[in-house]
Scaffold this motif. Structure first.
Motif, PDB file in Angstrom:
ATOM      1  N   LEU A 261       0.822  -1.207   0.000  1.00  0.00           N
ATOM      2  CA  LEU A 261       0.000   0.000   0.000  1.00  0.00           C
ATOM      3  C   LEU A 261       0.857   1.259   0.000  1.00  0.00           C
ATOM      4  O   LEU A 261       0.687   2.124  -0.864  1.00  0.00           O
ATOM      5  N   THR A 262       1.788   1.372   0.933  1.00  0.00           N
ATOM      6  CA  THR A 262       2.617   2.579   0.963  1.00  0.00           C
ATOM      7  C   THR A 262       3.643   2.575  -0.152  1.00  0.00           C
ATOM      8  O   THR A 262       3.982   3.631  -0.683  1.00  0.00           O
ATOM      9  N   GLY A 263       4.133   1.384  -0.527  1.00  0.00           N
ATOM     10  CA  GLY A 263       5.247   1.364  -1.451  1.00  0.00           C
ATOM     11  C   GLY A 263       6.486   1.890  -0.754  1.00  0.00           C
ATOM     12  O   GLY A 263       6.616   1.834   0.463  1.00  0.00           O
ATOM     13  N   TYR A 264       7.393   2.503  -1.539  1.00  0.00           N
ATOM     14  CA  TYR A 264       8.650   2.985  -0.975  1.00  0.00           C
ATOM     15  C   TYR A 264       9.260   4.012  -1.912  1.00  0.00           C
ATOM     16  O   TYR A 264       8.832   4.171  -3.065  1.00  0.00           O
ATOM     17  N   ILE A 265      10.252   4.734  -1.402  1.00  0.00           N
ATOM     18  CA  ILE A 265      11.001   5.656  -2.250  1.00  0.00           C
ATOM     19  C   ILE A 265      12.365   5.051  -2.543  1.00  0.00           C
ATOM     20  O   ILE A 265      12.843   4.163  -1.826  1.00  0.00           O
ATOM     21  N   GLY A 266      12.992   5.510  -3.604  1.00  0.00           N
ATOM     22  CA  GLY A 266      14.309   5.022  -3.970  1.00  0.00           C
ATOM     23  C   GLY A 266      15.003   6.031  -4.861  1.00  0.00           C
ATOM     24  O   GLY A 266      14.432   7.077  -5.214  1.00  0.00           O
ATOM     25  N   SER A 267      16.221   5.739  -5.235  1.00  0.00           N
ATOM     26  CA  SER A 267      16.984   6.648  -6.090  1.00  0.00           C
ATOM     27  C   SER A 267      16.297   6.814  -7.437  1.00  0.00           C
ATOM     28  O   SER A 267      15.787   5.857  -8.019  1.00  0.00           O
ATOM     29  N   ILE A 268      16.288   8.036  -7.923  1.00  0.00           N
ATOM     30  CA  ILE A 268      15.659   8.307  -9.211  1.00  0.00           C
ATOM     31  C   ILE A 268      16.470   7.634 -10.322  1.00  0.00           C
ATOM     32  O   ILE A 268      17.702   7.580 -10.263  1.00  0.00           O
ATOM     33  N   THR A 269      15.778   7.061 -11.285  1.00  0.00           N
ATOM     34  CA  THR A 269      16.456   6.395 -12.400  1.00  0.00           C
ATOM     35  C   THR A 269      16.754   7.402 -13.503  1.00  0.00           C
ATOM     36  O   THR A 269      16.186   8.495 -13.547  1.00  0.00           O
ATOM     37  N   ALA A 270      17.638   7.016 -14.400  1.00  0.00           N
ATOM     38  CA  ALA A 270      17.968   7.891 -15.529  1.00  0.00           C
ATOM     39  C   ALA A 270      16.736   8.149 -16.383  1.00  0.00           C
ATOM     40  O   ALA A 270      16.530   9.265 -16.880  1.00  0.00           O
ATOM     41  N   GLU A 271      15.895   7.120 -16.527  1.00  0.00           N
ATOM     42  CA  GLU A 271      14.671   7.291 -17.319  1.00  0.00           C
ATOM     43  C   GLU A 271      13.725   8.270 -16.651  1.00  0.00           C
ATOM     44  O   GLU A 271      13.135   9.140 -17.320  1.00  0.00           O
ATOM     45  N   GLN A 272      13.556   8.173 -15.327  1.00  0.00           N
ATOM     46  CA  GLN A 272      12.688   9.101 -14.609  1.00  0.00           C
ATOM     47  C   GLN A 272      13.249  10.520 -14.673  1.00  0.00           C
ATOM     48  O   GLN A 272      12.498  11.491 -14.825  1.00  0.00           O
ATOM     49  N   LEU A 273      14.560  10.644 -14.558  1.00  0.00           N
ATOM     50  CA  LEU A 273      15.195  11.964 -14.601  1.00  0.00           C
ATOM     51  C   LEU A 273      14.925  12.641 -15.935  1.00  0.00           C
ATOM     52  O   LEU A 273      14.637  13.845 -15.989  1.00  0.00           O
ATOM     53  N   GLU A 274      14.984  11.872 -17.006  1.00  0.00           N
ATOM     54  CA  GLU A 274      14.709  12.430 -18.333  1.00  0.00           C
ATOM     55  C   GLU A 274      13.239  12.776 -18.471  1.00  0.00           C
ATOM     56  O   GLU A 274      12.876  13.846 -19.004  1.00  0.00           O
ATOM     57  N   ARG A 289       8.788   5.189  -5.729  1.00  0.00           N
ATOM     58  CA  ARG A 289       9.009   4.134  -6.723  1.00  0.00           C
ATOM     59  C   ARG A 289       7.842   3.166  -6.816  1.00  0.00           C
ATOM     60  O   ARG A 289       7.617   2.558  -7.877  1.00  0.00           O
ATOM     61  N   GLN A 290       7.089   2.984  -5.721  1.00  0.00           N
ATOM     62  CA  GLN A 290       5.968   2.047  -5.736  1.00  0.00           C
ATOM     63  C   GLN A 290       4.877   2.571  -4.810  1.00  0.00           C
ATOM     64  O   GLN A 290       5.104   3.424  -3.950  1.00  0.00           O
ATOM     65  N   GLY A 291       3.660   2.025  -4.983  1.00  0.00           N
ATOM     66  CA  GLY A 291       2.563   2.290  -4.069  1.00  0.00           C
ATOM     67  C   GLY A 291       2.204   3.758  -3.946  1.00  0.00           C
ATOM     68  O   GLY A 291       2.348   4.549  -4.889  1.00  0.00           O
ATOM     69  N   LEU A 292       1.697   4.135  -2.769  1.00  0.00           N
ATOM     70  CA  LEU A 292       1.270   5.515  -2.555  1.00  0.00           C
ATOM     71  C   LEU A 292       2.440   6.485  -2.595  1.00  0.00           C
ATOM     72  O   LEU A 292       2.261   7.659  -2.940  1.00  0.00           O
ATOM     73  N   GLU A 293       3.631   6.027  -2.255  1.00  0.00           N
ATOM     74  CA  GLU A 293       4.793   6.906  -2.374  1.00  0.00           C
ATOM     75  C   GLU A 293       4.963   7.385  -3.815  1.00  0.00           C
ATOM     76  O   GLU A 293       5.318   8.547  -4.059  1.00  0.00           O
TER      77      GLU A 293
END
Length: 672
Positions: A261-274, A289-293
């Motif tokens: 449900l909450t998911g999690y945060i993580g380092s931004i990927t090169a694809e997301q940065l673009e 990166r996942q869920g509500l986060e």
């Protein structure tokens, strides 16, 4: 969208006999400013800069540098304008000067300044003309040759996700940097010990220790650990070569119970940065990166602070701040979820694969939404190893799969809905019994080899609605569906939201009557009446369809966020109070007199309906059975809990699920 203003003044006009007059300095500046606003720096350099400017500043100091600043500073809405010199007479021996205004938006706020630009008349390979005398002060007012432009960012505090009582589900807490002090290491054996303890390679440790900034007596971080990694921290504390430091880190206090449900945060990927270019993200940022986060990223992330500086190179000169913006914290998000209920339900499922949802029949608030087995999002925030991720992804119980978003054949849990449709249509009299004999039944020979089977042929005749629910008699419900007819049954299921997208904050698979929404035969009509055939139900929707039995006939739009208006009617007028009272009595009897014996506990008077859905193999052979139980406190009726457990064929059937649900309710009500 970038807005550009180009002021083109003094356009050339054909004179007598087709003669072209020489451009004035204002003509040239108008063209130059037009290129500038369009960020066409190469054309500005090649065609408009004076020879002296070109000798002083090579192309990379002009074109490449300005292009890089556009990206690094997030420059948008560049607007360069100048004041026209009306009726001016130009002397080719003297510079022509014009006042400029240069304005732009940056990631640290707006920048605007006035400057003067000079044009000189000279001859270049392209011929005689007016050319711009350029220096870095035309980029920023106080920028001089040798100075650097730097950006300093300050991350905003991320908003937290909390439950209905303010209990933190995703919070800004602490974690640990795990590492070493080089002076304390004695040879390869210590490196090997560090590698084994932290799950790293000796090569990666050596690489970290060989960084230019490393000092012998300074702590060198090698990896991270979440606060929940208690055993790892204990091992580090016992080690003579590895140590740790506290650091700010996202925490998920309820771990696996809320992972999906909450998911999690993580380092931004090169694809997301673009993809998010121009939205203030940097290469070292964390992102949902996942869920509500992930879903709530825009609300939670806040707005980072930024400062743009000119770093002066002259001795004794102080840096100059061009623009500055303080960070703005992200928004906290309160859910309708009850963390204590969610935890009680998750724990009761004992890691078995399945899903569960709880809703309030009073207003549709979602009180629990669970996928089991879960995963601990704290593992991901600390940086999950490839080995551990492979272990999770290859686990046969599939803990990374979000089961509450999927839909499954609901089995006999749909029978109360079938009964409600029949009672409201006037084709089902709950007091009237049917004579049903034997274990199988078919309407007539037109059904060929198809027959409806029931599990309890010992049920005493006549079979009325109460007995049909207590004994979960498929034949009774098949005959009732045939009595009401296909059109009435489909209309009834549609009225309960089947075949329609569930109006919910996150995307869930819709419940369906069949693959195409129709029932093509009497056999399919019979199967669907007891939750088989091609019928599928999402677990949250399955809990919601029991709401009318407790609240007078309404299904509310399920809500997840406290900011949503609860009690918004989705479906209404589904069942009369009298018919609802009949079902309530019958559903209590299912527990006390029927085959949900594990739910018949002293601590909580539970009412509900079990269900078993058999998934046929490719050749029609018997396959996996999923067990369901939809239940509620028969007296308080403050929430409806729907639970599904996969593969219960060797666990005693759906009563296995009833036991899990009863345990969850007992634990919750004892503690609340």
């Amino acid at each position: 969208m970038k807005r550009y203003i180009a002021i083109a003044a003094g356009a050339g006009v054909l004179a007598m006999a087709g003669c072209q007059p020489q451009p004035t300095p204002e003509d040239r500046l108008g063209e130059y400013v037009g290129h500038w606003n369009e960020q066409e720096f190469a054309a500005m350099y090649e065609d408009y800069l004076s020879q002296g400017s070109k000798e002083a500043f090579p192309p990379e100091a002009f074109d490449e540098r300005q292009q890089q600043l556009i990206t690094d500073l997030g420059i948008e809405n560049l607007e360069v304008s100048y004041t026209a010199q009306e009726d001016a007479e130009w002397d080719e021996a003297e510079p022509a000067e014009f006042p400029l205004t240069i304005a732009m938006d940056t990631l640290a706020g707006p920048v605007e300044f006035d400057q003067t630009v000079s044009l000189i008349h000279e001859e270049q390979e392209s011929g005689e003309n007016w050319f711009v005398e350029w220096d870095p002060s035309l980029i920023f007012e106080d920028l001089e040759e040798g100075d650097e432009v730097a950006v300093r960012t300050e991350a905003a505090e991320r908003g937290e996700i909390v439950d209905r009582e303010g209990r933190g589900l995703a919070i800004n807490g602490i974690g640990y940097n795990l590492g070493v002090v080089p002076d304390r290491l004695e040879g390869d054996s210590d490196i090997a010990e560090v590698a084994e303890l932290l799950g790293l390679t000796a090569e990666s440790i050596e690489e970290s220790l060989n960084q230019s900034w490393v000092q012998p007596d300074q702590f060198v971080p090698l990896t991270k650990a979440s606060k929940s990694a208690e055993q790892l921290i204990a091992d580090v504390e016992a080690s003579d070569v590895v140590t740790y430091q506290e650091t700010a880190m996202r925490e998920y206090p309820y771990g696996e119970a809320f992972g999906h449900l909450t998911g999690y945060i993580g380092s931004i990927t090169a694809e997301q940065l673009e993809e998010l270019k121009g939205q203030g993200y940097g290469a070292n940022d964390l992102i949902g990166r996942q869920g509500l986060e992930r879903r709530l990223e825009e609300q939670l992330r806040g707005e980072s602070g930024a400062r743009i500086l000119i770093q002066k190179q002259a001795e004794g000169a102080e840096d100059i701040v061009l623009a500055e913006q303080e960070p703005t914290a992200g928004e906290d998000v309160e859910l309708t979820i009850d963390a204590e209920l969610q935890t009680a339900v998750y724990d009761s499922m004992q890691g078995e694969p399945g899903s569960a949802a709880a809703v309030s029949p009073e207003n549709g608030e979602t009180l629990a939404l669970i996928s089991s087995p879960g995963f601990d999002p704290n593992e991901f925030i600390a940086g999950i190893s490839g080995e551990r991720y492979t272990e999770l992804s290859e686990d046969p119980l599939n803990p990374l799969f979000t089961r509450f978003a999927a839909s499954y054949a609901p089995g006999s849990t749909i029978k109360p809905v079938t009964a409600a449709i029949g009672m409201e249509a006037g084709t089902l009299d709950p007091q009237q019994g049917l004579e049903i004999n034997g274990q199988t039944w078919q309407k007539d020979s037109s059904w060929g080899s198809y027959r409806v089977s029931r599990l309890h042929p010992e049920a005493p005749n006549p079979i009325d609605l109460n007995k049909a629910l207590v004994y979960s008699d498929n034949i009774y419900f098949a005959r009732q569906a045939l009595e009401m007819g296909t059109e009435t049954f489909i209309d009834g299921l549609t009225a309960y939201g089947f075949g329609e997208e569930l109006p919910f904050a996150i995307e869930l698979e819709s419940s369906q009557i069949s693959n195409d929404g129709t029932l093509g035969s009497e056999g399919q009509l019979a199967d669907t009446s007891f939750g088989q055939g091609q019928m599928l139900a999402n677990i949250l929707h399955l809990a919601s369809v029991y709401e009318p039995f407790l609240n007078g006939g309404t299904i509310y739009e399920p809500t997840l966020y406290a900011s949503e208006e609860a009690g918004q009617v989705w479906k209404e007028g589904l069942i009369s109070e009298g018919n609802a009272a009949v079902l309530q009595e019958n559903l209590r009897n299912v527990v006390t007199d029927g085959y949900a014996k594990s739910a018949d506990i002293d601590a909580v008077p539970i009412a509900g309906k079990t269900g078993t859905a058999e998934l046929k193999g490719a050749l029609g052979e018997e396959g996996q059975e999923n067990g369901f139980f939809v239940s509620y406190h028969a007296e308080q009726q403050d929430f409806i809990l729907a639970m599904m457990i996969e593969s219960i064929e060797d666990d005693g059937g759906s009563d296995y699920v009833a036991g899990f649900s009863a345990n969850a309710m007992e634990q919750y009500y004892l503690n609340n």
